[in-house]
Design a protein around this motif. Structure first.
Motif, PDB file in Angstrom:
ATOM      1  N   HIS A  29       0.821  -1.221   0.000  1.00 58.19           N
ATOM      2  CA  HIS A  29       0.000   0.000   0.000  1.00 58.19           C
ATOM      3  C   HIS A  29       0.849   1.263   0.000  1.00 58.19           C
ATOM      4  O   HIS A  29       0.317   2.360   0.058  1.00 58.19           O
ATOM      5  CB  HIS A  29      -0.868   0.081   1.263  1.00 58.19           C
ATOM      6  CG  HIS A  29      -1.708  -1.131   1.527  1.00 58.19           C
ATOM      7  ND1 HIS A  29      -2.244  -1.897   0.533  1.00 58.19           N
ATOM      8  CD2 HIS A  29      -2.107  -1.693   2.696  1.00 58.19           C
ATOM      9  CE1 HIS A  29      -2.941  -2.881   1.078  1.00 58.19           C
ATOM     10  NE2 HIS A  29      -2.861  -2.786   2.387  1.00 58.19           N
ATOM     11  N   LYS A 221       3.390  -9.285   7.183  1.00 54.58           N
ATOM     12  CA  LYS A 221       2.312  -9.892   6.403  1.00 54.58           C
ATOM     13  C   LYS A 221       2.898 -11.097   5.665  1.00 54.58           C
ATOM     14  O   LYS A 221       4.068 -11.073   5.251  1.00 54.58           O
ATOM     15  CB  LYS A 221       1.787  -8.883   5.394  1.00 54.58           C
ATOM     16  CG  LYS A 221       1.275  -7.617   6.060  1.00 54.58           C
ATOM     17  CD  LYS A 221       0.298  -6.880   5.190  1.00 54.58           C
ATOM     18  CE  LYS A 221       0.947  -6.014   4.152  1.00 54.58           C
ATOM     19  NZ  LYS A 221      -0.018  -5.042   3.596  1.00 54.58           N
ATOM     20  N   TYR A 328      -2.506   8.537   3.549  1.00 54.88           N
ATOM     21  CA  TYR A 328      -1.368   7.633   3.769  1.00 54.88           C
ATOM     22  C   TYR A 328      -1.451   6.348   2.939  1.00 54.88           C
ATOM     23  O   TYR A 328      -0.583   6.066   2.134  1.00 54.88           O
ATOM     24  CB  TYR A 328      -1.276   7.322   5.275  1.00 54.88           C
ATOM     25  CG  TYR A 328      -0.026   6.568   5.664  1.00 54.88           C
ATOM     26  CD1 TYR A 328       1.149   7.249   5.967  1.00 54.88           C
ATOM     27  CD2 TYR A 328      -0.016   5.178   5.719  1.00 54.88           C
ATOM     28  CE1 TYR A 328       2.309   6.557   6.314  1.00 54.88           C
ATOM     29  CE2 TYR A 328       1.129   4.478   6.064  1.00 54.88           C
ATOM     30  CZ  TYR A 328       2.289   5.172   6.375  1.00 54.88           C
ATOM     31  OH  TYR A 328       3.420   4.490   6.714  1.00 54.88           O
TER      32      TYR A 328
HETATM   33  C1  GN1 Z   1       1.546  -1.083   4.840  1.00 55.25           C
HETATM   34  O1  GN1 Z   1       4.203  -2.034   2.840  1.00 55.25           O
HETATM   35  P1  GN1 Z   1       2.799  -2.560   2.980  1.00 55.25           P
HETATM   36  O2  GN1 Z   1       1.872  -1.936   2.052  1.00 55.25           O
HETATM   37  O3  GN1 Z   1       2.794  -4.028   3.008  1.00 55.25           O
HETATM   38  C2  GN1 Z   1       2.078  -0.472   6.127  1.00 55.25           C
HETATM   39  C3  GN1 Z   1       1.992  -1.495   7.253  1.00 55.25           C
HETATM   40  C4  GN1 Z   1       0.564  -1.976   7.415  1.00 55.25           C
HETATM   41  C5  GN1 Z   1       0.083  -2.529   6.086  1.00 55.25           C
HETATM   42  C6  GN1 Z   1      -1.351  -2.934   6.150  1.00 55.25           C
HETATM   43  C7  GN1 Z   1       5.242   1.522   6.022  1.00 55.25           C
HETATM   44  O4  GN1 Z   1       2.363  -2.152   4.461  1.00 55.25           O
HETATM   45  O5  GN1 Z   1       2.414  -0.889   8.455  1.00 55.25           O
HETATM   46  O6  GN1 Z   1       0.484  -2.961   8.399  1.00 55.25           O
HETATM   47  O7  GN1 Z   1       0.241  -1.565   5.026  1.00 55.25           O
HETATM   48  N1  GN1 Z   1       3.453  -0.050   5.940  1.00 55.25           N
HETATM   49  C8  GN1 Z   1       3.837   1.174   6.317  1.00 55.25           C
HETATM   50  O8  GN1 Z   1      -1.629  -3.745   5.061  1.00 55.25           O
HETATM   51  O9  GN1 Z   1       3.104   1.985   6.868  1.00 55.25           O
END
Ligand code: GN1
Ligand code: MG
Length: 370
Positions: A29, A221, A328
Motif C-alpha cells: 500500500h 504480512k 497515507y
Molecule cells: C503497509 O508495505 P505494505 O503496504 O505491506 C504499512 C503497514 C501496514 C500494512 C497494512 C510503512 O504495508 O504498516 O500494516 O500496510 N506499511 C507502512 O496492510 O506503513
C-alpha cells in the motif's frame, strides 16, 4: 509508471544487458514497485526497482542504511548456518556512483534489489502447513538478527508501533474531522475508545522494561515472505523498510492479524471475517519453534496480546487515515480505509471472544519448545 522518470532512474544504474520489460507489481500500500528484465548474453536477469514513498519514510537515506546493514548481517548469518545466501536475502544494487539510492528528475528516491527468482508470495494463506512455513521464516529472521547491534538502526518511521501515540493522533484527527467523516465512523470511533487502556499495554511494558527491544521486521504480512515456486519452502523475507528496534510481539501479532484471518484485510462482508484457529496454531508452532529459546518469558507469555494489539493498531491507522481524507494508504474506493478498519475490528472482536483458546494454544506450544 512515468516513462521519463523511469528512464532517468535507469540511467543512474549500470545494469548489464538490454532492458526488455518493466512490469509494475501492485502488492503493497506504500511504495511503487516494478520488476525489470534485462537480456544478457547468457539469458535474462531480473531486478526489483522501487520508489520509496517519502510521505511515509521521511529519510530514505536512513532506510537504506538500515536495509544495507541488515541484509549484510543476514547474508553472514546464512553463510554461518551453512546456507547458500544466493536468492535467500535481498542485496542492494548500487548506482553508478556506488550509492544505495538513485534520485529521479523529480527528486523521487529509488533503490534496486536482486530479484528473488523462481519464487512468489501469497496474499491469502492456503493451508496451515503453508502458514507454518511463514512462521518459521519470520522466526528465523528474528533469530538471525538477535546478535545485530540494535543501536545502529535508525527509526525509519518514529513511533511506528507506539499504539498510545497512535491513539492520541487518532483523537486529534477525530477532533479536526477535516474530511467531515467522523459521523459516518461513529461506531468505529467508539470501538477504539472502549479499548484505549487495554491496547496500550505493550507500549507500557516496553517503557517499564518488562519487554526487551529487539530487531524486528514490523510488517510481517505473509506476502512479505517469498516462497519457492516448486517446493513451497520459504526463501527470503522482504520489505525491510520498517526493520527497527521493536517488540517480538509486533512481528508475531501482525503476522497473525493478516495471515490467520479467514478473509482479506479489506473484506466488506464481515460475516466472513474470523480468526482461523488452525492457521493460528500453525504459525505459532513455526514461529515459536525458531524463537522460544531466544525470547524471555514476558514475551512468550504475551504473544496473544501481540495479535490483539496489532489488529487493533492497524484498524486504528486505517480509521485515522479515513478521517484524515486518505493521505497515507493507497486506496481503491472512497471508503476503502473505513472498510479496512471495520474488517480489522471484526477480526479483533473475534480474537477477544476466543482469547482463552488462543492463550492455551500458545501455552502448549511454548512449553513444548522451551
Ligand atoms: C503497509 O508495505 P505494505 O503496504 O505491506 C504499512 C503497514 C501496514 C500494512 C497494512 C510503512 O504495508 O504498516 O500494516 O500496510 N506499511 C507502512 O496492510 O506503513
Ligand atoms: Mg511494507
Amino acid at each position: 509508471m512515468n516513462d521519463t522518470l523511469l528512464r532517468s532512474v535507469l540511467a543512474g544504474y549500470d545494469f548489464p544487458g538490454e532492458p526488455t520489460s518493466v512490469t509494475e507489481i501492485k502488492t503493497g500500500h506504500i511504495n511503487t514497485t516494478c520488476r525489470l528484465t534485462f537480456r544478457e548474453p547468457a539469458g535474462t536477469r531480473d531486478y526489483l526497482l522501487q520508489r520509496i514513498n517519502t510521505f511515509a519514510f521521511h529519510k530514505p537515506e536512513e532506510v537504506m542504511e538500515n536495509v544495507t546493514l541488515v541484509t549484510e548481517h543476514l547474508h553472514r548469518a546464512l553463510v554461518s548456518r551453512g546456507m547458500d545466501p544466493e536468492n535467500r536475502v535481498l542485496r542492494v544494487i548500487p548506482t553508478r556512483e556506488g550509492r544505495p539510492l538513485c534520485y529521479d528528475t523529480d527528486g523521487g528516491a529509488w533503490r534496486a534489489y536482486n530479484f528473488i527468482a523462481h519464487a512468489h508470495s501469497v496474499d491469502a494463506v492456503e493451508s496451515p502447513e503453508q502458514f507454518g512455513i511463514v512462521g518459521r521464516a519470520f522466526g528465523d529472521f528474528q533469530s538471525m538478527l538477535s546478535d545485530f547491534p540494535i543501536e545502529k538502526l535508525h527509526d525509519t518511521i518514529p513511533f511506528f508501533h507506539d499504539t498510545i501515540r497512535r491513539m492520541d493522533n487518532f483523537e486529534a484527527s477525530v477532533a479536526r474531522d477535516v474530511a467531515g467523516r467522523a459521523e459516518c465512523a461513529a461506531e468505529e470511533i467508539a470501538f477504539v475508545r472502549a479499548r484505549r487502556e487495554a491496547m496500550g499495554r505493550i507500549v507500557r511494558m516496553i517503557s517499564d522494561g518488562t519487554l526487551p527491544l529487539r530487531v524486528t521486521h514490523n510488517d510481517t504480512k505473509c506476502n512479505n515472505v517469498m516462497v519457492d515456486d516448486v517446493t513451497g519452502e520459504a526463501l527470503c523475507v522482504v520489505d525491510l523498510d520498517t526493520v527497527m528496534a521493536g517488540s517480538a510481539l509486533y512481528d508475531f501479532g501482525d503476522a497473525i492479524r493478516f495471515g490467520a484471518s479467514t478473509a482479506a484485510e479489506d473484506e466488506r462482508d464481515l460475516s466472513k471475517v474470523r480468526l482461523d484457529m488452525d492457521l493460528f496454531t500453525a504459525f505459532t508452532e513455526g514461529f515459536v519453534s525458531r524463537t522460544a529459546r531466544g525470547l524471555v518469558r514476558a514475551e512468550l507469555d504475551n504473544l496473544v496480546l501481540g495479535a490483539l494489539v496489532m489488529t487493533f493498531e492497524v484498524g486504528l491507522r486505517f480509521l485515522t487515515d479515513y478521517l484524515d481524507g486518505d493521505v497515507y494508504f493507497r486506496i481503491e474506493s472512497p471508503d476503502h480505509n473505513l472498510a479496512r478498519a471495520k474488517c480489522q475490528f471484526k477480526l479483533l472482536s473475534d480474537m477477544e471472544s476466543h482469547r482463552a483458546e488462543m492463550e492455551a494454544v500458545v501455552h502448549d506450544i511454548v512449553e513444548k519448545h522451551l
